[in-house]
Design an enzyme around this catalytic site. Structure first.
Site, PDB file in Angstrom:
ATOM      1  N   GLU A 271      87.877  26.192  31.887  1.00 52.18           N
ATOM      2  CA  GLU A 271      87.953  25.131  30.886  1.00 52.18           C
ATOM      3  C   GLU A 271      87.679  25.754  29.524  1.00 52.18           C
ATOM      4  O   GLU A 271      86.591  26.288  29.285  1.00 52.18           O
ATOM      5  CB  GLU A 271      86.917  24.042  31.157  1.00 52.18           C
ATOM      6  CG  GLU A 271      87.205  23.215  32.393  1.00 52.18           C
ATOM      7  CD  GLU A 271      86.179  22.114  32.606  1.00 52.18           C
ATOM      8  OE1 GLU A 271      85.157  22.091  31.885  1.00 52.18           O
ATOM      9  OE2 GLU A 271      86.381  21.279  33.492  1.00 52.18           O
TER      10      GLU A 271
ATOM     11  N   ASP B 220      78.282  16.212  24.500  1.00 56.62           N
ATOM     12  CA  ASP B 220      77.672  17.510  24.759  1.00 56.62           C
ATOM     13  C   ASP B 220      76.198  17.530  24.397  1.00 56.62           C
ATOM     14  O   ASP B 220      75.770  16.942  23.405  1.00 56.62           O
ATOM     15  CB  ASP B 220      78.398  18.600  23.970  1.00 56.62           C
ATOM     16  CG  ASP B 220      79.770  18.891  24.525  1.00 56.62           C
ATOM     17  OD1 ASP B 220      79.839  19.239  25.715  1.00 56.62           O
ATOM     18  OD2 ASP B 220      80.757  18.769  23.787  1.00 56.62           O
TER      19      ASP B 220
END
Length: 274
Positions: free
Chosen positions: A49, A60
């Site tokens: 990824e 995040d």
């Protein structure tokens, strides 16, 4: 079938599971990302990824946020990440999944991104904050260029959300193991098993679990239940702590190999149980 689908088919025939490795492209420097990817692949990563750095990465945790900040300071853009993907593809057939937020994609242009990503050797895209209820235009653009569209399902997802994720996902479905942001955890959330069962009921696609996975023990536990496991923050932290260390690539390779052995432990336990 993209490289992503072919990889999962291959692992199924081999009765093995996939290690999916995330890193923020451009951290610590765009020129170094291909070598870091190569190290992870040598260690056993089955899919990479490539995170596109973004100024407001709401999904995040602190580790990945700092990685985005460092990459942005180095001038990394979505176009840069596609250039990095092209360089990786010139040397490797590892499946590549673009991991990004919606804003950079809209600024770049959906159709343009789909075309350029395919030309760069990218195999699919995951938009972390895209609404699956409004995904048709995005999915259509990606599929026209032969790219997979991977969507997220979380413990809080409604039945309708799960069904839409199943409808629009290709390649695999990404299951978020817990509510909240990315980051390493000592233990797996108890919410992940019910989520796996609910998703199994609506799709035959491979399932991969991410968020909070950082140890071979986590990989072993999940390897008995899903087709893939995603490790991100632990890798990004290693890059952060060893950015100036010439042995960083060796450390990443070793860490990926250690994580991959978790699947072997899971298989051994299953054999002993039969």
């Amino acid at each position: 079938m993209t490289r992503i689908g072919a990889m999962f088919e291959c692992r199924k025939r081999e009765n093995r599971k996939a290690l999916i490795a995330y890193l923020t492209a451009g951290d610590p420097d765009p020129s170094r990302t291909p070598a870091l990817v190569e190290a992870l692949v040598r260690g056993g990563a089955d899919l990479i990824e490539l995170g596109v750095p973004f100024s407001d990465p709401i999904a995040d945790g602190p580790v990945n946020q700092r990685a985005s900040e460092r990459a942005l300071k180095k001038g990394t853009t979505l176009a840069t990440v596609l250039e990095i993907a092209h360089e990786i593809r010139a040397a490797s057939e590892v499946p590549l999944l673009l991991f990004t937020y919606l804003n950079p994609v809209l600024r770049y242009g959906l159709e343009r991104l789909a075309s350029d990503a395919a030309a760069a050797g990218v195999d699919g895209c995951l938009l972390t904050d895209a609404s699956v209820d409004e995904a048709e235009a995005y999915v259509s653009a990606m599929h026209r260029h032969g790219l997979d569209t991977v969507f997220l399902a979380a413990p809080t997802s409604t039945q309708r959300r799960l069904e839409l994720v199943a409808r629009y996902s290709t390649g695999f479905v990404y299951l978020v193991s817990r509510t909240g942001v990315t980051g390493e955890r000592d233990s797996l959330s108890t919410a992940v098993v019910p989520l796996i069962r609910s998703m199994r009921a609506v799709t035959e696609l491979p399932l991969a679990v991410g968020f909070g996975i950082s140890k071979p023990e986590h990989v072993a536990e999940l390897g008995r239940q899903v087709e893939g496991v995603v490790v991100g923050s632990a890798i990004v932290r290693m890059i952060e702590q060893n950015a100036d260390n010439p042995s960083l690539e060796i450390q990443l390779e070793s860490f990926a190999r250690e994580l991959k052995r978790g699947f072997d432990h899971a298989t051994d336990q299953e054999v002993r149980a039969t």
